[in-house]
Design an enzyme around this catalytic site. Structure first.
Site, PDB file in Angstrom:
ATOM      1  N   GLU A 196      31.264 -39.221  76.452  1.00 38.74           N
ATOM      2  CA  GLU A 196      30.474 -38.138  75.845  1.00 38.74           C
ATOM      3  C   GLU A 196      29.182 -37.811  76.601  1.00 38.74           C
ATOM      4  O   GLU A 196      28.271 -37.214  76.026  1.00 38.74           O
ATOM      5  CB  GLU A 196      30.156 -38.486  74.388  1.00 38.74           C
ATOM      6  N   HIS A 204      31.287 -37.006  62.597  1.00 40.36           N
ATOM      7  CA  HIS A 204      31.039 -37.724  63.846  1.00 40.36           C
ATOM      8  C   HIS A 204      29.644 -38.348  63.858  1.00 40.36           C
ATOM      9  O   HIS A 204      29.508 -39.567  63.926  1.00 40.36           O
ATOM     10  CB  HIS A 204      31.233 -36.731  64.998  1.00 40.36           C
TER      11      HIS A 204
HETATM   12 ZN   LIG Z   1      29.845 -39.802  69.536  1.00 40.33          ZN
END
Ligand SMILES: [Zn+2]
Length: 264
Positions: free
Chosen positions: A99, A190
């Site tokens: 990410e 998330h």
């Molecule tokens: Zn994350």
């Protein structure tokens, strides 16, 4: 409807060093980034997941982020330089965070931002999934939260079969676009991403965003909640955030004390 996802994004990924090295970042900046990783773990914002980055002090088109590892164990040797596209400069074969695109795209979209925290802190996630409810500033330490933090809906950018992770630049750009009028964006199902003008300020904000969320969950169980007005939020932002050095110094000394005798 988007093409089906392969559901197989590894969260630790191999990425070749495609960018050429340039001027080295300040050792003091790297030291602050290392200690910020420890503080965020100590304060319960990150666990084995989550990350903090800082813009490179000599190359504004680059940023620094740990290699793929638990933040509580990061040392200066674990810091990797990246381009805003998320290409490593000096990973030297070490795995990097999938990410990392969050950081590069937010730094690109917001030239004023110097540091970014992405986390899945525990009290934030419930506020990312309930329709009609938004994270709102509830106390004076969290004026930056404002009158309703935007929520990033990944389905709007990646369809309804993603793994919810910001796994490429396009998803990163979608998230970064939500920072036009906000310094914190929740990510549905998330976590959140928070930005600031320095490492101490972004650490402060990540910690108090989590506390604000916890208080909001607790208070809303008791009855109707009185939130800060826009004027109160701004006044708190102007005054209280001038004090970020005090908690930073305290959290830093605590983090060092806890790790006395260990590397890093
Ligand atoms: Zn994350």
């Amino acid at each position: 409807m988007c093409p089906p996802s392969d559901h197989s994004h590894p969260i630790a990924v191999d990425a070749p060093d495609t960018a050429t090295p340039g001027a080295a970042a300040s050792p003091a900046l790297i030291e602050d980034l290392v200690i910020a990783n420890h503080i965020l773990f100590d304060q319960g914002v990150v666990d084995a997941f989550g990350h903090i980055s800082v813009r490179h002090d000599k190359r504004p088109d680059r940023f620094l982020l740990a290699r793929n590892m638990a933040p509580g164990n990061v040392t200066s040797d674990d810091i990797v330089e990246f381009t805003l596209d998320g290409e490593p400069v000096d990973a030297r074969g070490r795995k990097v965070y999938l990410e990392r695109f969050i950081h590069g795209e937010v730094f690109r979209a917001r030239p004023d931002v110097m540091a970014v925290v992405h986390s899945h802190s525990h009290s934030i996630v419930p506020l990312s999934v309930v329709k009609g409810v938004k994270l709102q500033a509830i106390f004076h330490m969290a004026g930056f939260v404002g009158q309703g933090a935007p929520v990033f809906e990944i389905r709007d950018f990646g369809g309804d079969s993603t793994d919810l992770l910001i796994s490429d630049n396009a998803l990163g750009r979608g998230l970064a676009g939500m920072f036009a009028d906000a310094d914190i964006v929740l990510m549905r199902g998330h976590g959140s991403t928070v930005v600031a003008k320095s490492i101490p300020q972004v650490v402060y904000r990540a910690i108090y965003a989590e506390l604000n969320a916890r208080y909001q969950l607790q208070a809303s169980q008791l009855g109707d909640v009185t939130y800060l007005t826009a004027g109160e939020s701004q006044a708190c932002l102007d005054r209280v955030e001038g004090q970020t050095q005090r908690p930073w110094d305290f959290w830093k000394s605590q983090a060092r004390e806890r790790r006395r005798g260990t590397a890093g």
